[in-house]
Design an enzyme around this catalytic site. Structure first.
Site, PDB file in Angstrom:
ATOM      1  CD  GLU A 258      32.429  32.412  46.680  1.00  0.00           C
ATOM      2  OE1 GLU A 258      31.201  32.494  46.479  1.00  0.00           O
ATOM      3  OE2 GLU A 258      33.158  31.555  46.122  1.00  0.00           O
ATOM      4  CD  GLU A 287      31.023  31.209  38.593  1.00  0.00           C
ATOM      5  OE1 GLU A 287      30.135  30.975  39.435  1.00  0.00           O
ATOM      6  OE2 GLU A 287      32.240  31.099  38.842  1.00  0.00           O
TER       7      GLU A 287
END
Lengths: 492, 492
Positions: A258, A287
């Site tokens: 994250e 991502e």
């Protein structure tokens, strides 16, 4: 002049304010909100989203975009990014947006019900409905050749199904043999599975994400059921994690993942704020940042040479943890039925299956009632195992329940791009691992800032691959990275 | 029919969604937001507030309200409450709203600067500006006889300056002699000033607010610099507190106070949500709920008969705490220069001074440069003390810095109304204290729910006083309550 340019920016700023406000409400919903607040929160979010959608697709924006195109002061990169969103969303009738939203809620409820009974049947009619609406949605947006392109375009601007098919073909050809070789060797011990107090896990996680460059003065860490990241502006980019008191790896790698997303958002120039460039280039590029930090850095031998001694010194349960042991534990390969628990070798096989199945569903080649059998057959073919039931099979992911077709490929793109960025960074900076061994991540972050973050949502993923790595998106760097790593971990 | 009624409710629901969304952003700003996020949050809030204001005062709402007035299905109580807000806010030109907002920010900054140097001069020009704009604002709304009425009306619908003047006259006549009598007697010891770990303070506070009826499944408790309460809907009413590790009273009474506000919001019927009735009847009525629980209940002898043994059993530092000692400590009277630290006897004298000064400022009878001298003279006259400097004098409150004139009287109204409600509850239910002694607060809460909460923002404060207590707002119950209490505490 500049008036039309000012006008379109003012309109977009208001749109962005509404969307960021909705993000705050969503963050609170997942992190702090009492469950009883869900009803009111739902209508508040629906109102904010509807107002945002009206602002994006209404006549004022259409006129302002058209006028700004003729304004010599306007930034063409800004306008292109704005047009990309406008052109997609303005084509979709408001009642289809509404119908998808409602059917999505029904689909999610049916999915929960199906999971509770581990049966596919309660989910099938709802899936049929959201699939039908996703097809209508794709048709509203428009496509040539492959309807799936229109859905994919919502996540990966400019990328076509054909390109993905070729990339997945490379992966499904190469990965099973690597997996087979790995499975002939003994697996490393699960060294992270030891009890560590939650507070200590979080403290160590904070230090690690701080060390890779996540600025906690412009962010914060909270707990949630599923870890996620969100951004309310360049100076307030938050992440969450979940803690398993008996497994250090759960929270630690979630935080690195994250924080990778948050580093991207924190690196986007402040001048892009409140405009269409003020986010990541695509879901897959986002991502790529999280995967790069979680896997490329966080599961490297160099990283653990730096971090294992700290763990050993600070955590009694890890007093015997060596860099070698930690690094090998971080890279255990264990084929299993569940995507979110998958290692780096098998993860993309899970995605390949989903991609294959959702393209077939969207085409109409695969009837919904045949999906479970196709799932199980695909798992057998790609991973050599069969789920015990649909809960660890076709019902495991939330994505299809609300009709989010076209999202899964971004996970694999992220992995491929992360390997390309690492290769490019090494070519530019030399031995990255020498930095990591001493906990120095600023050179790598600086490279990502300059080459990727500084451009915000301007480039398409393919353009970014070309400018950063000098090549279109391709699988070779990722496959080379895996072979190198697992040869070392497993002594192949 | 019913179409006009449906339409106006739909418009108001959207307005309410925007205002509740803004409340979530404000809550986050005060509780969790990294300071760096303030810039983006400011513009997001400004956008939400502007959109809400446009919805409230725009032509669509004006037409819908007019049409609904002729719709036999429409609820006249609903419409009256809606009109009350609409009529005020629609009269104010958007550029004056904007000018007040900007001047308010400048005023707040100047106030901070003045506080840092303990000098009034840096604040004076900004105060002059916000005062001038508040007068323009009052003129836009309209008034007869007393300009201050228009400002007061934003907090206390229907209440006039004359009425307040009479109430304050009663208080300033009666309180000084009570205070004098108290000061002839020895003060109780400060029994709450003992070190208690923050976690334990919060745990005990949670239990206490739970016991009085605050439903934590429809709320939550967080920490913030200044305690506050907020509501995002009837099922998500949150409170905050601040903890002083060396003084149990700070957080404990703040929690009771804020829980009083939250009990009100949680008691408003769900059917009022997203409409003009879905809040408290006025600022003062809201304050009556917080003061009732904080002071009327929380500082009663009966409450401490129930709670002191729990404190003594659970907190080592309080092992010798008797109900008598706790109750007396909770009712220590100590005149001082600071309003927020004031006890129940002196508190309203602080407010009386502010009321007197702000009416004079708004009238133009008191030039801004004479305000500090008038403040100090008033403190001498009402409380028999002089602030050492402006920081503990005229610069102590935030309210005037952004032009919030007309707010202070609501604090005193809250105290007066709380005493009226307690008297009415005792008349209806008999001996309340017998309940409290065993930690039973449901009968009292039930009375408040039925007589006050169930009506939401429908009645004016004066109407509520008439229906609940059978009398207009008056000071006698409050004065009787104080005399009774302090006779007991101080043995007068």
């Amino acid at each position: 002049m500049g008036k039309a340019w000012d006008r379109v920016r003012a309109l977009w700023a208001e749109l962005d304010d509404l969307e960021r406000a909705a993000a705050v409400l969503e963050w609170d919903q997942l992190v702090h909100m009492p469950a009883a607040g869900a009803g009111a929160r739902g209508v508040q979010l629906a109102t904010l989203r509807r107002l945002a959608h009206e602002r994006l697709t209404g006549p004022a924006m259409a006129e302002a975009l058209a006028a700004a195109t003729a304004d010599p002061d306007a930034d063409p990169v800004w306008l292109r990014a704005a047009r990309r969103r406008f052109d997609r969303e303005a084509r979709v009738p408001a009642d289809l947006v509404e119908a998808r939203s409602r059917a999505g809620t029904r689909g999610y409820m049916a999915w929960l019900e199906a999971r509770a009974s581990r049966r596919f049947a309660p989910f099938a009619p709802a899936l049929e409905e959201v699939l039908g609406l996703a097809r209508q949605y794709a048709d509203a947006i428009g496509w040539e050749g492959e309807r799936y392109d229109a859905l994919l375009g919502g996540h990966e601007p400019g990328l076509r199904t054909d390109r993905l098919r070729a990339l997945f073909a490379e992966l499904t050809q190469a990965l099973p043999s690597l997996l087979e070789a790995i499975r002939t060797r003994p697996a490393p011990p699960e060294a992270f599975r030891r009890p560590v107090p939650a507070e200590l896990q979080l403290a160590l996680g904070r230090e690690a994400v701080g060390a890779i460059g996540y600025d906690l003065a412009r962010g914060r860490i909270d707990l949630s059921v599923h870890p996620f990241s969100t951004s309310f502006g360049p100076d307030d980019c938050r992440i969450t994690t979940r803690v398993d008191p008996d497994d250090f790896a759960v929270s630690f790698f979630a935080l690195l993942h994250e924080a990778g997303h948050a580093l991207y958002e924190q690196g986007i120039p402040a001048s892009f704020a409140r405009g269409p460039l003020g986010g990541g280039a695509s879901t897959g590029v986002h991502e790529s940042q999280s995967r790069l930090w979680e896997n490329g850095v966080g599961r490297s031998a160099a990283f653990w040479e730096w971090f294992a001694p700290q763990l050993a010194a600070r955590v009694p349960a890890f007093s015997d943890l060596t860099p070698e042991l930690a690094w090998r534990a971080a890279n255990r390969v264990q084929p299993g039925p569940i995507r979110v628990l998958a290692d780096e070798v098998t993860y993309n096989l899970h995605i390949a299956l989903r991609f294959e199945l959702e393209v077939a569903l969207v085409r109409g080649d695969l009837p919904v009632q045949e999906l479970p059998a196709a799932w199980d057959a695909g798992m057998e073919r790609l991973l050599g195992l069969r789920p015990r039931d649909h809960l660890e099979g076709v019902l495991q992911d939330i994505h299809w329940s609300d009709g989010s077709f076209g999202y899964f490929p971004s996970y694999t793109l992220g992995n491929l791009l992360a390997a390309m960025w690492l290769e490019a960074a090494a070519a530019a900076l030399g031995d990255l691992e020498a930095d990591w061994r001493r906990g120095a991540f600023a050179p790598l972050l600086g490279f990502l800032r300059r080459s990727i973050h500084a451009r915000g949502a301007g480039p398409t993923p393919e353009e970014l691959a070309e400018t950063v790595a000098g090549r279109p998106i391709h699988a070779a760097p990722f496959l080379a990275y895996l072979r190198r790593k697992y040869a070392a971990v497993y002594g192949l």
